[in-house]
Motif scaffolding. Structure first.
Motif, short mmCIF file in Angstrom:
data_model
loop_
_atom_site.label_atom_id
_atom_site.label_comp_id
_atom_site.label_asym_id
_atom_site.label_seq_id
_atom_site.Cartn_x
_atom_site.Cartn_y
_atom_site.Cartn_z
N MET B 268 0.84 -1.20 0.00
CA MET B 268 0.00 0.00 0.00
C MET B 268 0.87 1.25 0.00
O MET B 268 0.60 2.22 -0.70
N ILE B 269 1.95 1.22 0.80
CA ILE B 269 2.84 2.39 0.85
C ILE B 269 3.46 2.64 -0.51
O ILE B 269 3.61 3.78 -0.94
N PHE B 270 3.78 1.55 -1.21
CA PHE B 270 4.31 1.72 -2.57
C PHE B 270 3.30 2.46 -3.45
O PHE B 270 3.66 3.39 -4.18
N ILE B 271 2.04 2.06 -3.34
CA ILE B 271 1.00 2.74 -4.15
C ILE B 271 0.90 4.21 -3.76
O ILE B 271 0.79 5.11 -4.62
N VAL B 272 0.96 4.49 -2.45
CA VAL B 272 0.85 5.87 -1.99
C VAL B 272 2.01 6.71 -2.54
O VAL B 272 1.83 7.83 -3.01
N LEU B 273 3.22 6.12 -2.50
CA LEU B 273 4.39 6.86 -3.02
C LEU B 273 4.24 7.11 -4.51
O LEU B 273 4.55 8.20 -5.00
N LEU B 274 3.73 6.10 -5.22
CA LEU B 274 3.51 6.28 -6.66
C LEU B 274 2.54 7.43 -6.89
O LEU B 274 2.74 8.28 -7.77
N SER B 275 1.50 7.45 -6.08
CA SER B 275 0.49 8.50 -6.22
C SER B 275 1.09 9.87 -5.93
O SER B 275 0.81 10.84 -6.65
N SER B 276 1.94 9.99 -4.91
CA SER B 276 2.58 11.28 -4.61
C SER B 276 3.48 11.69 -5.76
O SER B 276 3.57 12.87 -6.10
N TYR B 277 4.15 10.70 -6.34
CA TYR B 277 5.05 11.01 -7.46
C TYR B 277 4.27 11.59 -8.63
O TYR B 277 4.63 12.62 -9.19
N ILE B 278 3.14 10.94 -8.96
CA ILE B 278 2.31 11.46 -10.06
C ILE B 278 1.82 12.86 -9.70
O ILE B 278 1.80 13.77 -10.53
N ARG B 279 1.48 13.04 -8.43
CA ARG B 279 0.96 14.32 -7.98
C ARG B 279 1.96 15.45 -8.21
O ARG B 279 1.58 16.59 -8.43
N SER B 280 3.27 15.12 -8.12
CA SER B 280 4.25 16.19 -8.25
C SER B 280 4.70 16.38 -9.68
O SER B 280 5.58 17.19 -9.95
N LEU B 281 4.11 15.65 -10.62
CA LEU B 281 4.61 15.71 -12.00
C LEU B 281 3.80 16.59 -12.92
O LEU B 281 4.28 16.98 -13.97
N PHE B 282 2.58 16.90 -12.55
CA PHE B 282 1.69 17.50 -13.54
C PHE B 282 1.06 18.80 -13.05
O PHE B 282 1.03 19.08 -11.86
#
Lengths: 391, 319, 114
Positions: B268-282
């Motif tokens: 789950m933490i992996f998914i959350v980190l992925l989501s934060s990463y996408i959040r900072s890209l666009f």
């Protein structure tokens, strides 16, 4: 479907200062917009008349927090015309340097703001982090990060010592690299392009009709830049380009600013190289001779004009400024029509609005049409009563 | 004894208490990661490295004045935060956090979970509508419009996994993956993550609460304890969505050595980190761009994944 | 796509934030902060009070010099432009690098010699 009104401002996250737009909307599409000014009127023009010529510099500096250097430069140029003096050559180059550093910082700030308005917080954080380098330079040269208080009547106050030059050049190299990177981001990033290309179009004819100035005009392919049209402080000895884009949209305005930042960096470098040792200011008498004068400079947001009139007293008889945001508001209203609510922040930001610049024109008139002006002493008395201490 | 055990499972571990702790922990991880991507520090003072900051925020908001504006529809306005918290809680009870679901597992519970997510959007809409604020109204309309765009590709990407595994029970799906589905169905996973970003109203799809455009969207009129609940609901939805992604695409709690619950939380933490990463890209997209993008790209992609799934299934049977 | 690599790289970089009250950034040599007033040099000419754009300097009676007055600085009104330092004929005013002036009480922000 009937139209409905959405007031944006005076307090709204998209507008950093107090200003109101009344949007008439059809669904999410803007049909008409009514701007309303006057929320941050501070009576600066009147304040100028109550202050001495030297104190006026510091008041002019506080018209706008971001483009404070062009304001003082313009005021000093106008007052120097009254004295009919020529400032030393080194002072002119120092003025160019501090003006262009100010332009770099203002344009970088604007790129960050654009990112913020588009919800691109990462870009905002990165740009503002790199902008600190310019602020550090300004602090090193003058002793203050934002308001350098660099200009004085007859020249400049602070000199650039030889030890500072390598530091300035090093920081400029870093900034150039970063600005090129941000240019590539603005050019390539799909989400930024989706939000800015073909948004807020202002055609060349409209820009000319509505007297747009500065990057707003230049992005609409209007060649107007005071540094070229009416060179002041030796801008004519420096080799740089007038940036225009013919896309006429928000993206074009962003690109104009990025390219101008790069040009400014090269201007600072050239000025540093051309500077010869010498005096940096000339002494002037306390009171200028009777007369009136105007001066124009290119502020980061566009053409800035200062007018001063002297009647041989210790204070100006009249001082008047025309600031670029004021000139761009008609164009802004034109740009907004036909776009979505979601485009409002980007379009409003695209003229780089500075409302505290704009609002010195209307008198505060709170008691239903009853006009009253406080004298300086009355204001001081009020402040003394209000706070219980002080002057 | 059996009843007590069930109650402990529902209320303490891995039930409501554990889920609440996970919600606050994930908000902290998300904020910290987002800050690091932006070269900042993030929360720092409350607890070690600011780990208690989400709880501090929650307590602070709970202590604020509770204002109900005069012109709102009081009944809906006041009850929406309660539903907003209750729905993700209820939905999360079906996650196979420690190998078996907290509440129960039955054939078709994936459909139930996706329906509960739909219900949440409805709650958002009526909460925004009941606020009778112009910004809330626009935000609510945008929420429902956005929902029309992302929900279908999300359903299809989940369905293609269900088709492959041959079950619509979340627990069965998570426990019966020969390899994690992310490897077999990468397109489906990408579609799911993008839709999840829209479901959670995060950048680039934070359109219903776009700060610089419509203040706080449908949240504009909320303050104090109600806002605390709504923000807590957002954290819970982060837990639920990352849990769903973990169960469906990352084979749930299965993994070597460590107990399933640890594996589950790590994934789950992996998914959350992925989501934060996408959040900072666009940057944020506009609502029309978002809707047309979803219909033009995400839906065909998810259908492509469904068709491919069929082929893979048939191919495997031939082998 | 220039952003994807850049953002990912930052995950392993040190944050640029400075934890202010605990660590401080270096200040420029020319920084204009709180005033330092040398009462023995002051002749009480009053130029500083006349030039101050923010009216942050007031002259008060004193027996320290021939003109019988010395300036008092109201640091809450001061805009730290450095004009008093520049105008003073006897170099009796100097702006130091001290900047942590925030105070809940305006009365503590009145600075004078002695």
């Amino acid at each position: 479907m009937s139209y409905y009104q959405v007031p944006i401002g005076p307090q709204h996250p998209a507008i950093k200062e107090a200003f109101q737009f009344n949007f008439i909307l059809d669904g999410e599409v803007i049909v008409d917009v009514k701007p309303r000014l006057g929320f941050v009127h501070r009576g600066i023009e009147k304040g100028m008349e109550l202050r001495t010529w030297v104190q006026g510099i510091f008041l002019a500096e506080r018209i706008c927090g971001i483009c404070n250097v062009p304001h003082t430069t313009c005021y000093c140029l106008a007052v120097e015309k009254l004295y009919d003096i020529d400032v030393p050559e080194r002072a002119k180059y120092l003025r160019i340097i501090i003006n262009e550093l100010n332009r770099i910082h203002s344009h970088l700030l604007w790129i960050g703001i654009l990112g913020m308005e588009l919800g691109f917080h990462t870009l905002f954080m990165y740009v503002w982090r790199d902008r600190e380098k310019v602020m550090d330079l300004v602090e090193m040269i003058s002793g203050n990060r934002v308001t350098p208080s660099m200009n004085c009547i007859g020249g400049v106050v602070y000199d650039i010592t030889p030890e500072m030059i390598p530091i300035i050049k090093r920081n400029l190299d870093y900034l150039e690299e970063r600005t090129k990177y941000y240019k590539s981001v603005l050019e390539e990033d799909p989400s930024i392009r989706a939000r800015t290309v073909d948004v807020g179009v202002l055609s060349t004819e409209k820009a000319l009709d509505l007297c747009a100035v500065g990057p707003t005009a230049r992005a609409s392919n209007v060649k107007s830049d005071v540094r070229f049209d009416d060179p002041y402080t030796l801008y004519d000895t420096i080799d740089f380009n007038l940036i225009t884009y013919d896309t006429c949209d928000v993206w074009g305005r962003a690109m104009v600013r990025v390219d101008e930042t790069l040009e400014s960096i090269s201007v600072v470098r050239q000025a540093l190289d051309k500077m010869r040792p010498g005096p940096i200011n000339v002494k002037v008498k306390r009171i200028p001779p009777v007369g009136e004068a105007t001066a124009r400079v290119e502020a980061p947001r566009g053409e800035l004009l200062h007018y001063v009139k002297s009647d041989g007293k210790e204070t100006p008889y009249r001082a008047k400024m025309r600031t670029p945001t004021m000139a761009n508001i008609p164009s802004l209203c034109e740009m907004l029509k036909g776009y979505h609510i979601a485009d409002i922040p980007a379009i409003v930001a695209s003229i780089d609005p500075c409302y505290c610049c704009t609002e010195r024109v209307i008198f505060i008139d709170p008691n239903r049409g009853e006009k009253w002006v406080w004298s300086y002493d009355e204001l001081r008395n009020y402040s003394r009563k209000y706070y219980g201490v002080g002057v | 004894m059996d009843n007590v055990f069930t109650l402990i499972r529902i209320f303490i571990f891995p039930g409501l208490l554990f889920l609440s702790i996970l919600a606050f922990l994930f908000e902290w991880i998300d904020r910290k990661a987002y800050a690091r991507f932006q070269n900042r520090i993030g929360p720092l003072y409350a607890g070690p490295s600011g780990i208690l900051q989400p709880i501090a925020d929650f307590i602070k908001l709970m202590g604020k004045e509770d204002i109900t504006p005069r012109y709102v529809d009081t009944l809906i306005f006041n009850n929406a935060p309660i539903f907003a918290v209750a729905i993700p809680f209820f939905a999360s009870l079906y996650l196979p956090l420690d190998g078996s679901p907290i509440l129960s597992s039955f054939e078709g519970d994936v459909v139930l979970l996706l329906t509960l997510m739909t219900l949440y959007t409805i709650i958002v809409f009526i909460a925004g509508w009941a606020s009778t604020n112009r910004f809330s109204t626009v935000g609510a309309a945008r929420a429902i419009l956005q929902f029309l765009a992302y929900e279908i590709p999300m359903f299809i990407s989940v369905a293609s996994v269900a088709v492959y595994v041959g079950s619509t029970s979340l627990t069965y799906i998570s426990m019966n993956q020969p390899v994690p589905m992310i490897l077999l169905q990468p397109i489906g996973f990408i579609v799911f993550i993008i839709s999840m970003q829209a479901e959670l109203e995060r950048i680039p799809f934070d359109i219903p609460e776009a700060e610089s455009e419509i203040v706080a969207g449908w949240l504009t009129e909320y303050c104090g304890p109600k806002l605390a609940f709504l923000r807590f609901a957002e954290d819970l939805r982060l837990v639920f969505c990352s849990g769903l992604a973990t169960a469906i695409f990352l084979a749930g709690g299965s993994g070597p050595i460590l107990p399933p619950v640890v594996w589950f939380v790590l994934k789950m933490i992996f998914i959350v980190l992925l989501s934060s990463y996408i959040r900072s890209l666009f940057a944020r997209f506009r609502i029309d761009q978002m809707v047309s993008g979803c219909w033009r790209y995400l839906i065909p992609l998810s259908i492509l994944q469904l068709i491919l799934t069929r082929f893979v299934e048939v191919g495997l049977r031939w082998l | 796509m220039a952003m994807i690599r850049e953002v990912f790289k930052h995950l392993f970089k040190r944050p640029v934030t400075v934890k202010y009250p605990f660590e401080k950034t270096p200040i420029a040599e020319r920084y204009r902060g709180k005033h330092e007033f040398y009462v023995d040099r002051c002749v009480g000419c009053g130029l500083c009070a006349r030039e101050c754009p923010a009216l942050a300097i007031e002259l008060v009676p004193s027996d320290k010099n021939v003109n019988g007055r010395i300036p008092v600085f109201y640091l809450d009104k001061c805009i730290f432009c450095g004009q008093c330092e520049r105008i003073c004929p006897r170099a009796a005013i100097r702006l130091t690098k001290f900047y942590e002036l925030a105070s809940p009480d305006r009365k503590t922000l009145v600075y004078s010699a002695g």
